[in-house]
Write a protein that holds these residues in place. Structure first.
Motif, short mmCIF file in Angstrom:
data_model
loop_
_atom_site.label_atom_id
_atom_site.label_comp_id
_atom_site.label_asym_id
_atom_site.label_seq_id
_atom_site.Cartn_x
_atom_site.Cartn_y
_atom_site.Cartn_z
N GLY A 171 0.80 -1.21 0.00
CA GLY A 171 0.00 0.00 0.00
C GLY A 171 0.83 1.26 0.00
N ASN A 172 0.30 2.29 0.66
CA ASN A 172 0.93 3.60 0.64
C ASN A 172 2.33 3.61 1.24
OD1 ASN A 172 -1.35 4.66 -0.57
ND2 ASN A 172 -2.25 5.35 1.35
N ALA A 173 2.53 2.81 2.29
CA ALA A 173 3.85 2.80 2.94
C ALA A 173 4.91 2.21 2.03
CB ALA A 173 3.79 2.03 4.26
N GLY A 174 4.56 1.15 1.32
CA GLY A 174 5.51 0.55 0.40
C GLY A 174 5.88 1.50 -0.73
N LEU A 175 4.89 2.18 -1.27
CA LEU A 175 5.13 3.15 -2.34
C LEU A 175 6.04 4.27 -1.86
CD1 LEU A 175 1.52 3.34 -3.81
CD2 LEU A 175 3.53 2.36 -4.94
N ALA A 176 5.76 4.77 -0.65
CA ALA A 176 6.56 5.87 -0.11
C ALA A 176 7.99 5.44 0.16
CB ALA A 176 5.91 6.40 1.18
N GLN B 194 17.05 8.79 -2.80
CA GLN B 194 18.31 8.82 -2.07
C GLN B 194 19.34 7.83 -2.62
OE1 GLN B 194 18.06 9.19 2.25
NE2 GLN B 194 15.88 9.67 2.08
N GLY B 195 18.99 7.19 -3.72
CA GLY B 195 19.95 6.32 -4.38
C GLY B 195 20.27 5.04 -3.63
N VAL B 196 19.29 4.51 -2.91
CA VAL B 196 19.49 3.25 -2.20
C VAL B 196 18.50 2.23 -2.70
CG1 VAL B 196 20.39 4.39 -0.15
CG2 VAL B 196 17.95 3.87 -0.30
N ARG B 197 18.83 0.96 -2.50
CA ARG B 197 17.96 -0.12 -2.96
C ARG B 197 16.76 -0.27 -2.03
NH1 ARG B 197 21.51 -5.37 -3.68
NH2 ARG B 197 22.77 -4.43 -2.01
N ALA B 198 15.62 -0.61 -2.62
CA ALA B 198 14.42 -0.90 -1.84
C ALA B 198 13.89 -2.26 -2.25
CB ALA B 198 13.36 0.17 -2.06
N ARG C 223 7.51 -1.01 -9.03
CA ARG C 223 8.63 -1.28 -9.93
C ARG C 223 9.05 -0.03 -10.69
NH1 ARG C 223 6.32 -7.25 -11.60
NH2 ARG C 223 7.46 -8.40 -9.98
N SER C 224 8.09 0.88 -10.94
CA SER C 224 8.45 2.13 -11.62
C SER C 224 9.36 2.99 -10.75
CB SER C 224 7.18 2.91 -11.98
OG SER C 224 6.61 3.55 -10.84
N TYR C 225 9.32 2.77 -9.43
CA TYR C 225 10.22 3.47 -8.51
C TYR C 225 11.55 2.73 -8.35
CZ TYR C 225 6.27 6.37 -6.93
OH TYR C 225 5.22 7.24 -6.86
N GLY C 226 11.73 1.66 -9.11
CA GLY C 226 12.99 0.92 -9.05
C GLY C 226 13.05 -0.11 -7.94
N ALA C 227 11.93 -0.41 -7.30
CA ALA C 227 11.93 -1.35 -6.18
C ALA C 227 12.05 -2.79 -6.68
CB ALA C 227 10.66 -1.21 -5.36
N ASP C 228 12.72 -3.60 -5.89
CA ASP C 228 12.76 -5.05 -6.09
C ASP C 228 11.51 -5.60 -5.41
OD1 ASP C 228 13.18 -7.76 -6.17
OD2 ASP C 228 15.07 -7.73 -5.07
#
Length: 359
Positions: A85-90, A98-102, A119-124
């Motif tokens: 939900g919202n927390a994961g997106l944030a 901040q250039g760190v992996r999520a 995934r559009s935010y680059g999250a694994d």
């Protein structure tokens, strides 16, 4: 984890995330819908749904990661969270900034639109099980084995302090504010807002669906307890247990001071009022929010006996009276200045016309 949150934490968070989140916009809302506001009530809306990622969660996520970076405790493995939900997106958004992996864990049956956005935010994105509890267990195991920093949707002082910066901005934009209405799920937003509101002599009213009342139940029990969740707003206000940070912030003895008229309150609203509030915000102002965000506004549409039709049954539920039952809804006093926080808009517009039956 310490279960105390102080005003200094809010101020530190405000300095830390300044320039990295969107300042809240506020708008007057006199005449909005058929509310229970009395004559002379001044009503404002805090449009926090315009925040990055569509909810207030961006504040806590930024504060959490920036605080760890400052302390040198942000690991190479990045950050991980269990939330679709919202927390994961944030969290994913803040990590990208901040250039760190999520690494975000969520149930395999999560909506594809949320998976795609993460995934559009680059999250694994890792899909595990069919329930949040299974995703959480996998997230905790991943944090333990990979060394990734484990974040939380609401139950952490840095997350709550980040959320509390919203109240600082509202206070600056609405001079003389008496009361702020806040929707509550796990209570991170309420904990931060109530802590900042107390500092400024502002009453914080926690608003929960009557069938998703984690904070209300915790206050009655004197400690966080598990509750059953069955609400139209359960997708965002569906925490089974409130954070102790919120319980502490709501207690009159929270900081040893006499909080008097500015003390916190906890009220409930029926699902019918939540659905109606969401529709009225759209029909009257073209404001589209999720059911969880409409919950705060629903308090002004709910009578003291839990009715949502706006008809008075003679019950006086004003905050400055000794009501027989002040559990449901909130009725401002004559001349009271009230701000309703609209905290999130991650919703499907189609549900405005196909809203689920609350029962």
């Amino acid at each position: 984890m310490r279960h105390q949150l102080g005003y200094d934490d809010i101020k530190a968070a405000a300095e830390r995330i300044a320039g990295h989140v969107r300042p809240v916009a506020v708008a007057p809302a006199e005449g909005l819908g058929d509310t229970r506001a009395t004559t002379g009530t001044e009503l404002w809306l805090a449009l926090e749904y315009l925040q990055h990622t569509g909810s207030f969660k961006a504040r806590g996520a930024q504060n959490f990661l920036r605080a760890h970076r400052e302390a040198g405790t942000l690991p190479d493995a990045g950050v991980t969270i269990a939330s679709g939900g919202n927390a994961g997106l944030a969290c994913a958004w803040a990590a990208l900034r901040q250039g760190v992996r999520a690494t975000v864990f969520l149930p395999a049956n999560a909506p594809q639109v949320k998976v795609a956005r993460l995934r559009s935010y680059g999250a694994d994105v890792r899909l595990v099980g069919t329930e949040y509890a299974e995703a959480l267990a996998a997230c905790e195991e991943f944090a333990a084995t990979s060394g990734a920093l484990a974040s939380h949707a609401y139950d952490h002082p840095l997350i709550a302090a980040g959320a509390g910066t919203l109240m600082e901005e509202i206070h600056a934009r609405v001079p003389g504010l008496d009361t702020v209405l806040v929707a509550v799920g796990g209570g991170g937003l309420f904990a931060g807002v109530a802590t900042a509101a107390r500092q400024h002599g502002i009453r914080a009213v926690a608003v929960e669906p009557e069938h998703s009342r984690a904070l209300h139940a915790a206050l009655a029990a004197g400690r966080p307890v598990d509750v059953t969740v069955d609400s139209v707003a359960g997708d965002s206000l569906g925490a089974r247990r409130a954070t102790a940070l919120a319980v502490d912030a709501a207690r009159p003895e929270g900081d040893g001071r006499d909080r008097g008229a500015a003390g916190a309150r906890s009220v409930l609203v029926p699902d019918e009022a939540i659905v109606r509030a969401r529709r009225e915000l759209w029909e009257d102002r073209r404001i589209l929010v999720e059911h969880g965000a409409a919950t705060a506004f629903a308090a002004l549409l709910t009578d003291g006996d839990g009715d949502s039709d706006g008809d008075s049954d003679g019950t006086d539920n004003a905050n400055n009276t000794d009501s027989a039952d002040d559990t449901y809804g909130y009725r401002p006093a004559d001349g009271e200045k009230v701000c309703v926080i609209l905290c999130g808009a991650n919703t499907d517009p189609a549900t405005l016309s196909t809203a689920p039956d609350p029962h």
